[in-house]
Design an enzyme around this catalytic site. Structure first.
Site, PDB file in Angstrom:
ATOM      1  N   LYS A 229       0.858  -1.181   0.000  1.00  0.00           N
ATOM      2  CA  LYS A 229       0.000   0.000   0.000  1.00  0.00           C
ATOM      3  C   LYS A 229       0.894   1.230   0.000  1.00  0.00           C
ATOM      4  CE  LYS A 229      -3.619   2.389   2.558  1.00  0.00           C
ATOM      5  NZ  LYS A 229      -4.546   2.324   3.695  1.00  0.00           N
TER       6      LYS A 229
ATOM      7  N   ARG B 182     -10.799   9.825   1.893  1.00  0.00           N
ATOM      8  CA  ARG B 182     -10.675  10.408   3.241  1.00  0.00           C
ATOM      9  C   ARG B 182     -11.867  11.305   3.556  1.00  0.00           C
ATOM     10  NH1 ARG B 182      -4.075  11.010   3.144  1.00  0.00           N
ATOM     11  NH2 ARG B 182      -3.721   8.766   2.919  1.00  0.00           N
TER      12      ARG B 182
ATOM     13  N   LYS C 236      -2.051  -1.498  -3.921  1.00  0.00           N
ATOM     14  CA  LYS C 236      -2.952  -0.362  -3.844  1.00  0.00           C
ATOM     15  C   LYS C 236      -2.165   0.934  -3.894  1.00  0.00           C
ATOM     16  CE  LYS C 236      -6.061   1.784  -0.634  1.00  0.00           C
ATOM     17  NZ  LYS C 236      -6.477   1.881   0.714  1.00  0.00           N
TER      18      LYS C 236
END
Ligand code: PBG
Length: 328
Positions: free
Chosen positions: A199, A209, A252
């Site tokens: 990640k 977010r 990711k």
């Protein structure tokens, strides 16, 4: 002109193209992320991610049932708690939004695979993915080992609620082994772990977010998420998670990291997931809204590229749209 080799021969019509196609996106490859609030009812639009919502508990069970009806095999749940504190204590409560959503979904749609995101950033008031301490430089940072203990408690709560797969997204060292231990010693040997292994500290998480109400209140996540410049390190992170017992590993974001997916697919023999993240979604949505890109063709091309790179599981906010498009 004489040419014995003419690759265009097999591109002349759709039948020939269909016959020689190497990669096919199927609804079977898809995971739909869902955001769940602690409220019993309601639906709140996420402005930076058009078409995505924060769901109340009843509505999240409906959304999951629609996904299953569309043939999508799995959903990935993110919780948005009513209460945040420094320790992220809402994360491991047995009656958290995620745990209640798992129960509601399992009751309504038992055949659907339910995956839960295991992290603290949605639950801490400072927005970081773990507990804070002061590091050797005197700067506030995330305490690795203390955080791992809390994540293991969170994963156990999700497993107790009925999750099929837990998916730690925090990037602490050693969390896969610790979670595997806690699950096994508590009778959850059948619960799988999908590790967010590679990640990267990416700008493409911005819209998420807002969706998860989890931006860091100071600093950034670069002391735990990976430097986008590092491919060899990504393979090392994946190897460590496999050694610690991960069942599925993930890269990711997806689109800027297709090289990592290809290298991981060549190197390891384990199901490989790619997270087509919020920023990738928002970018295409914005261009499509302007009429600059055809959304459907864009999404089919980019998901095809993710599979071609070597992933077999795609976590994408377009899962419902794709299920429809692939049926037509
Ligand atoms: C952390 C988490 C994040 C995403 C999934 N899990 C955000 C982050 O690390 O800041 C991002 C997903 C997306 O952007 O779609 N719990």
């Amino acid at each position: 002109m004489y040419l014995s080799v003419r690759p265009r021969r097999l591109r002349r019509n759709e039948t020939l193209r269909r016959l020689t196609r190497e990669t096919r996106v199927s609804v079977d490859n898809l995971v739909l992320p869902l955001f769940v609030r602690e409220e019993a009812h309601g639906r709140k639009a996420i402005t930076s991610m058009p078409g995505q919502y924060q769901w109340g508990l009843a509505e999240v069970a409906d959304a999951a049932a629609r996904a299953a009806d569309a043939g999508i095999p799995a959903v990935l749940l993110f919780g948005i708690p009513a209460h945040k504190d420094a320790e992220g204590s809402s994360a491991w409560q047995r009656d958290s939004a995620v745990c209640r959503a798992v129960e509601a979904i399992k009751q309504r749609t038992p055949g659907l695979c339910v995956i839960t995101d295991v992290c603290l950033c949605e639950y801490t008031d400072h927005g970081h993915c773990g507990l804070l301490y002061q590091n050797r430089d005197g700067a506030p940072d995330v305490d690795n080992d203390a955080t791992v203990e809390v994540l293991a408690k969170e994963a156990l709560a999700h497993a107790d609620a009925g999750a099929d797969i837990v998916a730690p997204s925090d990037m602490m060292d050693g969390r896969i082994g610790a979670i595997r231990d806690v699950l096994d010693t508590n009778g959850h040997g059948e619960v799988a772990i999908m590790a967010y292994s590679a990640k990267f500290a990416s700008v493409f998480y911005g819209p998420f977010r807002e969706a998860a109400e989890s931006p860091p209140q100071f600093g950034d996540r670069r002391s735990y998420q990976m430097d986008p410049a590092n491919g060899n390190e990504a393979l090392r992170e994946i190897a460590l998670d496999i050694d610690e017992g991960a069942d599925i590993v993930m890269v990711k974001p997806a689109l800027c990291y297709l090289d990592i997916l290809r290298r991981a697919a060549d190197e390891f023999n384990i199901p490989l997931a790619a997270y087509n993240v919020s920023g990738e979604y928002a970018m295409v949505k914005a261009a499509a809204a302007q009429g600059w890109l055809d959304e459907r063709r864009t999404v089919l091309e980019l998901t095809t590229s993710i599979l071609r790179a070597g992933a077999s599981i795609i976590i994408t906010y377009w899962a419902m749209d794709l299920a429809g498009w692939l049926r037509e």
